[in-house]
Motif scaffolding. Structure first.
Motif, PDB file in Angstrom:
ATOM      1  N   ILE A 129       0.502  -7.745  -7.977  1.00 39.61           N
ATOM      2  CA  ILE A 129       1.902  -7.877  -7.568  1.00 39.61           C
ATOM      3  C   ILE A 129       2.748  -6.807  -8.264  1.00 39.61           C
ATOM      4  CG2 ILE A 129       3.936  -9.362  -7.783  1.00 39.61           C
ATOM      5  CD1 ILE A 129       1.923 -11.754  -7.279  1.00 39.61           C
ATOM      6  N   LYS A 130       2.495  -6.606  -9.539  1.00 37.71           N
ATOM      7  CA  LYS A 130       3.243  -5.601 -10.299  1.00 37.71           C
ATOM      8  C   LYS A 130       3.017  -4.200  -9.728  1.00 37.71           C
ATOM      9  CE  LYS A 130       3.851  -3.801 -14.981  1.00 37.71           C
ATOM     10  NZ  LYS A 130       3.379  -3.886 -16.368  1.00 37.71           N
ATOM     11  N   GLN A 131       1.786  -3.896  -9.341  1.00 36.32           N
ATOM     12  CA  GLN A 131       1.478  -2.563  -8.800  1.00 36.32           C
ATOM     13  C   GLN A 131       2.214  -2.330  -7.487  1.00 36.32           C
ATOM     14  OE1 GLN A 131      -0.120  -0.724 -11.127  1.00 36.32           O
ATOM     15  NE2 GLN A 131      -0.115  -2.742 -12.090  1.00 36.32           N
ATOM     16  N   VAL A 132       2.231  -3.339  -6.626  1.00 34.44           N
ATOM     17  CA  VAL A 132       2.926  -3.208  -5.336  1.00 34.44           C
ATOM     18  C   VAL A 132       4.429  -3.122  -5.560  1.00 34.44           C
ATOM     19  CG1 VAL A 132       3.398  -4.305  -3.111  1.00 34.44           C
ATOM     20  CG2 VAL A 132       1.074  -4.337  -4.050  1.00 34.44           C
ATOM     21  N   ASP A 133       4.966  -4.014  -6.385  1.00 31.32           N
ATOM     22  CA  ASP A 133       6.410  -4.045  -6.627  1.00 31.32           C
ATOM     23  C   ASP A 133       6.919  -2.761  -7.281  1.00 31.32           C
ATOM     24  OD1 ASP A 133       6.538  -6.553  -5.494  1.00 31.32           O
ATOM     25  OD2 ASP A 133       6.806  -7.621  -7.396  1.00 31.32           O
ATOM     26  N   SER A 134       6.084  -2.126  -8.083  1.00 36.57           N
ATOM     27  CA  SER A 134       6.493  -0.887  -8.757  1.00 36.57           C
ATOM     28  C   SER A 134       6.353   0.340  -7.855  1.00 36.57           C
ATOM     29  CB  SER A 134       5.654  -0.676 -10.017  1.00 36.57           C
ATOM     30  OG  SER A 134       4.321  -0.325  -9.668  1.00 36.57           O
ATOM     31  N   GLY A 135       5.757   0.150  -6.677  1.00 39.63           N
ATOM     32  CA  GLY A 135       5.563   1.267  -5.757  1.00 39.63           C
ATOM     33  C   GLY A 135       4.296   2.044  -6.003  1.00 39.63           C
ATOM     34  N   ARG A 136       3.465   1.563  -6.901  1.00 42.96           N
ATOM     35  CA  ARG A 136       2.214   2.261  -7.200  1.00 42.96           C
ATOM     36  C   ARG A 136       1.231   2.155  -6.030  1.00 42.96           C
ATOM     37  NH1 ARG A 136      -1.831   1.384 -12.120  1.00 42.96           N
ATOM     38  NH2 ARG A 136      -2.789   3.436 -12.020  1.00 42.96           N
ATOM     39  N   VAL A 137       1.316   1.058  -5.308  1.00 40.35           N
ATOM     40  CA  VAL A 137       0.541   0.881  -4.076  1.00 40.35           C
ATOM     41  C   VAL A 137       1.542   0.812  -2.940  1.00 40.35           C
ATOM     42  CG1 VAL A 137      -0.949  -0.661  -2.773  1.00 40.35           C
ATOM     43  CG2 VAL A 137      -1.327  -0.353  -5.211  1.00 40.35           C
ATOM     44  N   VAL A 138       1.368   1.664  -1.967  1.00 41.01           N
ATOM     45  CA  VAL A 138       2.307   1.715  -0.862  1.00 41.01           C
ATOM     46  C   VAL A 138       1.595   1.314   0.414  1.00 41.01           C
ATOM     47  CG1 VAL A 138       3.874   3.180   0.465  1.00 41.01           C
ATOM     48  CG2 VAL A 138       3.606   3.546  -1.998  1.00 41.01           C
ATOM     49  N   TYR A 139       2.155   0.311   1.075  1.00 42.72           N
ATOM     50  CA  TYR A 139       1.621  -0.111   2.368  1.00 42.72           C
ATOM     51  C   TYR A 139       2.209   0.802   3.432  1.00 42.72           C
ATOM     52  CZ  TYR A 139       1.478  -2.531   6.794  1.00 42.72           C
ATOM     53  OH  TYR A 139       1.302  -2.826   8.123  1.00 42.72           O
ATOM     54  N   GLU A 140       1.353   1.381   4.232  1.00 51.30           N
ATOM     55  CA  GLU A 140       1.816   2.194   5.358  1.00 51.30           C
ATOM     56  C   GLU A 140       1.264   1.628   6.637  1.00 51.30           C
ATOM     57  OE1 GLU A 140       0.628   6.230   4.705  1.00 51.30           O
ATOM     58  OE2 GLU A 140       1.378   6.256   2.658  1.00 51.30           O
ATOM     59  N   LYS A 141       2.127   1.540   7.646  1.00 51.70           N
ATOM     60  CA  LYS A 141       1.695   1.000   8.939  1.00 51.70           C
ATOM     61  C   LYS A 141       0.838   1.994   9.662  1.00 51.70           C
ATOM     62  CE  LYS A 141       5.369  -2.226   9.630  1.00 51.70           C
ATOM     63  NZ  LYS A 141       6.395  -2.737  10.453  1.00 51.70           N
TER      64      LYS A 141
END
Length: 141
Positions: A129-141
């Motif tokens: 959750i921390k990685q996603v919230d910090s922008g370290r993992v970016v979801y792209e469509k």
């Protein structure tokens, strides 16, 4: 919910079965996180959840776990069992490689759940959750 059957040897389960459970286990962490953040509208919940639970996000998270070397040898083994498992479903909106890494990610969470490693499960879910919230993992469509 009934008490799980502890006679099942989780180490003998195939990676797809572990991923089946892990998908649900991780999803509950994400749903709880989003509700705790105050998001209550179903459309918003579903859209936001995708940032965490999509195959692309999960593949990115497992890659970061490997890069940061946070997995034990046993955890890495169960990730690879899921990643390498023969799947009879195909990837939707993503590459086969991404889909396989996502399956491995889910298998890891299934393994941790079935082996009773609840503290580690919480630790990794919070890390994700921390990685996603910090922008370290970016979801792209």
């Amino acid at each position: 919910m009934s008490e799980p059957d502890r006679n099942i040897d989780f180490k003998q389960l195939n990676g797809i079965t572990l991923a089946y459970l892990g998908d649900g286990v991780y999803e509950v962490f994400i749903r709880r996180h989003l509700i705790d953040e105050g998001i209550t509208k179903p459309n918003q919940l579903q859209r936001k959840a995708t940032k965490y639970v999509s195959a692309k996000a999960q593949a990115g998270l497992i890659a970061l776990m490997q890069e940061d070397q946070i997995l034990s040898d046993e955890e890495d083994y169960f990730f690879k069992r899921g990643r390498n498992a023969k799947s009879y479903t195909h990837a939707k909106n993503t590459s086969v490689v991404t889909y396989r890494f996502s399956t491995g990610f889910e298998a890891l969470f299934g393994f941790l759940s079935l082996s009773g490693q609840d503290d580690r499960l919480v630790e990794l879910a919070k890390w994700c959750i921390k990685q996603v919230d910090s922008g370290r993992v970016v979801y792209e469509k």
